[in-house]
Scaffold this motif. Structure first.
Motif, PDB file in Angstrom:
ATOM      1  N   LYS A 105       0.971  -1.300  -0.090  1.00 54.97           N
ATOM      2  CA  LYS A 105      -0.258   0.027  -0.118  1.00 54.97           C
ATOM      3  C   LYS A 105       0.954   1.245   0.003  1.00 54.97           C
ATOM      4  CE  LYS A 105      -4.314   1.825   2.527  1.00 54.97           C
ATOM      5  NZ  LYS A 105      -4.884   1.679   3.422  1.00 54.97           N
ATOM      6  N   GLN A 107       0.703   5.837  -0.724  1.00 58.11           N
ATOM      7  CA  GLN A 107      -0.352   6.815  -0.915  1.00 58.11           C
ATOM      8  C   GLN A 107      -1.471   6.939  -2.027  1.00 58.11           C
ATOM      9  OE1 GLN A 107       1.390  10.756  -1.262  1.00 58.11           O
ATOM     10  NE2 GLN A 107      -0.070  11.704   0.207  1.00 58.11           N
ATOM     11  N   ILE A 110      -2.438   0.824  -4.639  1.00 53.57           N
ATOM     12  CA  ILE A 110      -2.025  -0.388  -3.880  1.00 53.57           C
ATOM     13  C   ILE A 110      -1.713  -1.162  -4.773  1.00 53.57           C
ATOM     14  CG2 ILE A 110      -3.298  -2.122  -2.470  1.00 53.57           C
ATOM     15  CD1 ILE A 110      -4.920  -0.082  -1.364  1.00 53.57           C
ATOM     16  N   SER A 121     -10.335   3.467  -7.480  1.00 51.73           N
ATOM     17  CA  SER A 121     -11.329   3.392  -6.396  1.00 51.73           C
ATOM     18  C   SER A 121     -12.792   4.013  -6.914  1.00 51.73           C
ATOM     19  CB  SER A 121     -10.807   4.114  -5.221  1.00 51.73           C
ATOM     20  OG  SER A 121     -11.801   4.598  -4.255  1.00 51.73           O
ATOM     21  N   ARG A 152      -5.965   4.608  -5.387  1.00 48.92           N
ATOM     22  CA  ARG A 152      -6.730   4.770  -4.209  1.00 48.92           C
ATOM     23  C   ARG A 152      -7.443   6.272  -4.515  1.00 48.92           C
ATOM     24  NH1 ARG A 152      -3.069   5.026   1.109  1.00 48.92           N
ATOM     25  NH2 ARG A 152      -5.178   4.862   2.102  1.00 48.92           N
ATOM     26  N   SER A 153      -8.241   6.469  -3.661  1.00 50.07           N
ATOM     27  CA  SER A 153      -8.993   7.831  -3.629  1.00 50.07           C
ATOM     28  C   SER A 153      -8.276   9.110  -3.517  1.00 50.07           C
ATOM     29  CB  SER A 153     -10.354   7.899  -2.752  1.00 50.07           C
ATOM     30  OG  SER A 153      -9.956   7.709  -1.374  1.00 50.07           O
ATOM     31  N   ASN A 154      -7.203   8.884  -2.627  1.00 50.93           N
ATOM     32  CA  ASN A 154      -6.297  10.135  -2.489  1.00 50.93           C
ATOM     33  C   ASN A 154      -5.498  10.257  -3.701  1.00 50.93           C
ATOM     34  OD1 ASN A 154      -5.170  11.970  -0.563  1.00 50.93           O
ATOM     35  ND2 ASN A 154      -3.344  10.699  -0.310  1.00 50.93           N
ATOM     36  N   ARG A 200       1.270   8.630   4.419  1.00 51.79           N
ATOM     37  CA  ARG A 200       0.198   7.643   3.475  1.00 51.79           C
ATOM     38  C   ARG A 200      -0.943   7.919   3.457  1.00 51.79           C
ATOM     39  NH1 ARG A 200       0.542   1.258   4.344  1.00 51.79           N
ATOM     40  NH2 ARG A 200      -1.478   1.785   5.494  1.00 51.79           N
ATOM     41  N   ASP A 201      -1.543   7.763   4.756  1.00 49.48           N
ATOM     42  CA  ASP A 201      -3.155   7.811   4.692  1.00 49.48           C
ATOM     43  C   ASP A 201      -3.782   9.149   5.263  1.00 49.48           C
ATOM     44  OD1 ASP A 201      -2.774   4.935   4.265  1.00 49.48           O
ATOM     45  OD2 ASP A 201      -2.800   4.408   6.324  1.00 49.48           O
TER      46      ASP A 201
END
Length: 348
Positions: A105, A107, A110, A121, A152-154, A200-201
């Motif tokens: 995973k 930022q 994934i 996502s 990822r959404s980010n 990252r999150d």
């Protein structure tokens, strides 16, 4: 202070990270003690030790005499080595839960070995943004590699070149781990530390402020907020409150109306508790079985409380299953043990 503030500091020599949202502590991460069980995300080469008869599982050997439980063990023989990843913290005295479905995973992306394809996502609903992100990924080596990639959404807050660089790095890391040829129990990839997890999150874009100084927590009131976590009592404003008390078997949450004796006091207190519960569990690092002892209210109001609970936990990053109401009128939840309880006595 309005906005999101990410603070990177240390507590008692342990790396720690805190997320402040509009001046309120919203999340906190801290390095575990040296004798803590393996952390979620760590990847091991494990060795099959003994089958769990009747359960379809296999006990696995990890380094330092730790034991892991691999539940889908069909076709695995004793003595065979297997790459596994820790999924959650083990309960006291129990084996570490692991899976052979590894993920790497970052930022923005994934990487999922064994699941080819590039996916975006579902939280990214803008078609133009989806197309841009897919174009970025198709310009990397991802389409030719044997691993899947999930955007990822980010990723919408990350620069294209950074997404491409991170994708290549994670693909190479996955190859490096999967090409391991050893046969003894060994740690191959450690779990990310709190500072890495925060980057990252939590980081959502240029509007977020990151502060990394030795006194960041003291300057922004984090230490006082953390000290209050040692108290089971949480005021919900007005006169209502909750008590959160972890036991060995479960986490008990008691909702109180206080001095409010109006007909709607129970419902109001329960709705306030439902909104506050995800943050309080997150800050305290509590998981497993959660039992919510609601304040007295009409049975017809249960649906409204459940709706608010579902909305509150939908925004929470830790996987939580809302199980439902018991015959005694309690509400049960099952929460993934992604963290250990916040250690008491560290804040002086």
């Amino acid at each position: 202070m309005k906005g999101r503030l990410i603070l990177l500091d240390e507590i008692a020599g342990r790396k720690a990270a805190a997320l402040m949202v509009d001046g309120q502590l919203d999340d906190v991460l801290i390095d575990v003690a040296d004798d803590a069980p393996p952390a979620p995300g760590a990847i091991f080469r494990a060795v099959a030790d003994r089958p769990m008869k009747g359960q379809g599982g296999m006990m696995m050997k990890l380094p330092d005499d730790d034991k892991a439980l691999f539940r889908q063990a069909k076709g695995i023989s004793v003595g065979q080595s297997l790459l596994v990843q820790v999924t959650s913290y083990a309960e006291a005295g129990k084996a570490v839960p692991v899976t052979d479905r590894l993920i790497f995973k970052g930022q923005a992306v994934i990487v999922t070995p064994g699941a080819q394809g590039i996916n975006v996502s579902r939280q990214i609903r803008d078609d133009e943004k989806k197309l841009r992100l897919l174009e970025v990924l198709h310009e990397t080596s991802a389409p030719e590699r044997s691993h899947g990639v999930i955007v990822r959404s980010n990723a919408i807050n990350v620069q294209d070149d950074q997404i491409a660089e991170e994708t290549e790095a994670l693909l190479d890391l996955a190859d490096s781990v999967l090409n391991d040829t050893g046969d003894q129990a060994e740690l191959l990839l450690g779990a990310p530390d709190p500072h890495t997890l925060a980057w990252r999150d939590w980081l959502q874009g240029p509007a977020d402020t990151v502060v990394e100084t030795p006194d960041a927590f003291a300057q922004h009131g984090v230490l006082d907020a953390l000290l209050s976590l040692e108290d089971a009592y949480i005021s919900l404003g007005s006169s209502s409150s909750i008590f959160i008390e972890p036991t060995r078997a479960l986490v008990a949450v008691d909702v109180n109306t206080g001095g409010d004796f109006s007909a709607a006091s129970g419902l109001k207190a329960n709705l306030s508790a439902a909104r506050a519960l995800p943050r309080q569990l997150r800050l305290r690092g509590l998981g497993g079985q959660i039992v919510l002892d609601t304040a007295p209210m009409a049975k017809k109001d249960r649906r409204q409380v459940e709706q608010v609970l579902r909305a509150a936990f939908r925004a929470d990053p830790i996987e939580t299953a809302l199980v439902g109401w018991t015959p005694l009128g309690h509400f049960e939840l099952q929460r993934k043990r992604e963290r250990l309880p916040f250690p008491k006595g560290l804040i002086i």
